[in-house]
Design a protein around this motif. Structure first.
Motif, short mmCIF file in Angstrom:
data_model
loop_
_atom_site.label_atom_id
_atom_site.label_comp_id
_atom_site.label_asym_id
_atom_site.label_seq_id
_atom_site.Cartn_x
_atom_site.Cartn_y
_atom_site.Cartn_z
N LEU A 49 0.84 -1.19 0.00
CA LEU A 49 0.00 0.00 0.00
C LEU A 49 0.88 1.25 0.00
CD1 LEU A 49 -2.82 1.35 0.31
CD2 LEU A 49 -2.50 1.16 2.80
N ILE A 50 0.60 2.17 -0.93
CA ILE A 50 1.29 3.46 -0.99
C ILE A 50 0.26 4.57 -0.80
CG2 ILE A 50 2.65 5.05 -2.39
CD1 ILE A 50 3.84 2.68 -3.85
N LEU A 51 0.52 5.46 0.14
CA LEU A 51 -0.32 6.64 0.36
C LEU A 51 0.43 7.86 -0.13
CD1 LEU A 51 -1.57 5.93 4.01
CD2 LEU A 51 -2.60 5.21 1.84
N LEU A 52 -0.18 8.60 -1.06
CA LEU A 52 0.47 9.74 -1.69
C LEU A 52 0.15 11.04 -0.96
CD1 LEU A 52 -0.24 8.69 -5.38
CD2 LEU A 52 1.92 8.46 -4.14
N GLY A 53 0.67 12.15 -1.49
CA GLY A 53 0.46 13.45 -0.88
C GLY A 53 -0.93 13.99 -1.15
N GLY A 54 -1.24 15.13 -0.54
CA GLY A 54 -2.55 15.74 -0.75
C GLY A 54 -2.90 16.72 0.35
#
Length: 229
Positions: A49-54
């Motif tokens: 699982l990769i969580l990106l910016g925002g």
């Protein structure tokens, strides 16, 4: 077989970031899967699982009062927390990028500074060109996963975050610090690979060390997949 790497990004915009993330997952030997809905019986079985910016994480997620007005995305908060619950339950490797690092820390029981010292951010650029070109040094700490990827010591990165880790979650430790001593990366002390960085390696794919970071992550996901089979 390629491990399935789920990733979550901003629901609107940031198409370039999503495309680059999907590309580097494929080039690193994984199969990308954009996660847009909470997990259910029809969701893909992810191996990483990769969580990106925002946008910023709402302070209620770490039991804090709002100190600074900001833009939030409550639905994305819920989406990421739901998928992190799956990843934690199945010991799936996790990579958090910028906001993703912060959400990983919050999910594991840590909290955040809602505003950095203005003296730190005073000379940071605000426009898109300045953002793309800005670099600052961070110190990769020895005897960490990141040190095995980059080597310990100074690393120049693209980091312009306005919020940051305050208390590191139990079971995690700092893996990189800034010149001001602030936390720039965290990682789990044991168990499956879980780490977050306060910079954007997906926007630095021209650099061999950043591509190596994704390869090492996908390798850990492949190992986890093989353990399930």
């Amino acid at each position: 077989m390629r491990p399935v790497i789920g990733y979550i990004g901003a629901p609107d915009g940031d198409r370039l970031v999503g495309a680059l993330t999907s590309l580097i997952i494929r080039l690193s030997g994984g199969k990308p899967a954009r996660l847009r809905r909470p997990p259910d019986d029809n969701s893909p079985r992810i191996d990483g699982l990769i969580l990106l910016g925002g946008l910023d994480i709402h302070p209620s997620r770490y039991n804090a009062e709002m100190e600074v007005e900001s833009r939030f995305d409550l639905q994305r908060d819920e989406l990421e927390l739901a998928w992190l619950a799956v990843a934690f339950a199945r010991s799936v490797p996790v990579m958090g990028i910028c906001r993703g690092l912060q959400m990983l820390n919050v999910k594991a029981g840590g909290d955040l500074h809602q505003r950095l010292d203005p003296e730190i951010t005073r000379n940071w650029p605000s426009g898109p060109i300045g953002y793309a070109l800005f670099r600052k040094p961070v110190d990769i700490l020895p005897d960490t996963f990141l040190a095995s990827v980059f080597g310990p010591g100074a690393l120049r990165v693209n980091s312009l975050h306005r919020r940051a880790v305050r208390n590191i979650a139990p079971g995690f430790t700092a893996a990189a610090c800034g010149e001001d001593g602030g936390v720039q990366a965290i990682e789990a002390q044991e168990g499956s690979l879980r780490f977050g960085v306060q910079f954007h390696p997906e926007l630095l794919l021209h650099r061999a060390d950043m591509r190596r970071l994704f390869r090492r992550f996908v390798q850990a996901c492949r190992t986890r997949m093989q353990a399930d089979n």
